[in-house]
Motif scaffolding. Sequence first.
Motif, mmCIF file in Angstrom:
data_model
loop_
_atom_site.group_PDB
_atom_site.id
_atom_site.type_symbol
_atom_site.label_atom_id
_atom_site.label_comp_id
_atom_site.label_asym_id
_atom_site.label_seq_id
_atom_site.Cartn_x
_atom_site.Cartn_y
_atom_site.Cartn_z
ATOM 1 N N GLY A 124 0.715 -1.228 -0.095
ATOM 2 C CA GLY A 124 -0.085 0.013 0.014
ATOM 3 C C GLY A 124 0.602 1.249 0.126
ATOM 4 N N VAL A 125 0.179 2.394 -0.080
ATOM 5 C CA VAL A 125 0.772 3.645 0.260
ATOM 6 C C VAL A 125 0.625 4.401 1.673
ATOM 7 N N ALA A 126 1.603 4.697 2.084
ATOM 8 C CA ALA A 126 1.314 5.563 3.318
ATOM 9 C C ALA A 126 1.357 7.091 3.145
ATOM 10 N N TYR A 127 0.400 7.625 3.640
ATOM 11 C CA TYR A 127 0.529 9.222 3.500
ATOM 12 C C TYR A 127 0.769 10.029 4.846
ATOM 13 N N SER A 128 0.756 8.970 5.734
ATOM 14 C CA SER A 128 1.341 9.645 7.158
ATOM 15 C C SER A 128 1.863 8.330 8.218
ATOM 16 N N ASP B 117 -0.425 5.851 8.714
ATOM 17 C CA ASP B 117 -0.755 4.728 7.981
ATOM 18 C C ASP B 117 0.235 3.935 7.819
ATOM 19 N N VAL B 118 1.783 4.279 8.126
ATOM 20 C CA VAL B 118 2.853 3.219 8.300
ATOM 21 C C VAL B 118 2.503 2.184 9.282
ATOM 22 N N LEU B 119 2.059 2.685 10.449
ATOM 23 C CA LEU B 119 1.872 1.846 11.669
ATOM 24 C C LEU B 119 0.560 0.894 11.368
ATOM 25 N N ASP B 120 -0.726 1.279 10.577
ATOM 26 C CA ASP B 120 -1.806 0.632 10.390
ATOM 27 C C ASP B 120 -1.320 -0.584 9.269
ATOM 28 N N LEU B 121 -0.310 -0.050 8.177
ATOM 29 C CA LEU B 121 -0.276 -1.148 7.137
ATOM 30 C C LEU B 121 0.867 -2.378 7.800
ATOM 31 N N LEU B 122 1.830 -1.845 8.687
ATOM 32 C CA LEU B 122 2.513 -2.840 9.585
ATOM 33 C C LEU B 122 1.441 -3.697 10.535
ATOM 34 N N HIS B 123 0.413 -3.143 10.974
ATOM 35 C CA HIS B 123 -0.252 -3.877 11.713
ATOM 36 C C HIS B 123 -1.207 -4.874 10.929
ATOM 37 N N ARG B 124 -1.750 -4.445 9.616
ATOM 38 C CA ARG B 124 -2.437 -5.412 8.807
ATOM 39 C C ARG B 124 -1.582 -6.662 8.223
ATOM 40 N N GLU B 125 -0.239 -6.325 8.349
ATOM 41 C CA GLU B 125 0.658 -7.423 7.966
ATOM 42 C C GLU B 125 0.962 -8.303 9.116
ATOM 43 N N GLY B 126 0.515 -7.914 10.245
ATOM 44 C CA GLY B 126 0.861 -8.891 11.307
ATOM 45 C C GLY B 126 2.203 -8.400 11.892
#
Length: 57
Positions: free
Chosen positions: A9-13, A16-25
Amino acid sequence: MTIRGERIGVAYSLFDVLDLLHREGLPTADTAVDDTELIEWQGGGPYDWNSGAPDEA
């Protein structure tokens, strides 16, 4: 963002980075976002964000 060679994905903040890390476990609580051994930043850094987010109507 790319994790282990896969675009996730793309992080705009930083949120977002932390959310994407969380989604990936991956752990987010102790993630050192300024550790260049863990994260390669392109076009800025963990505390340098521009308004690259898509316009919201």
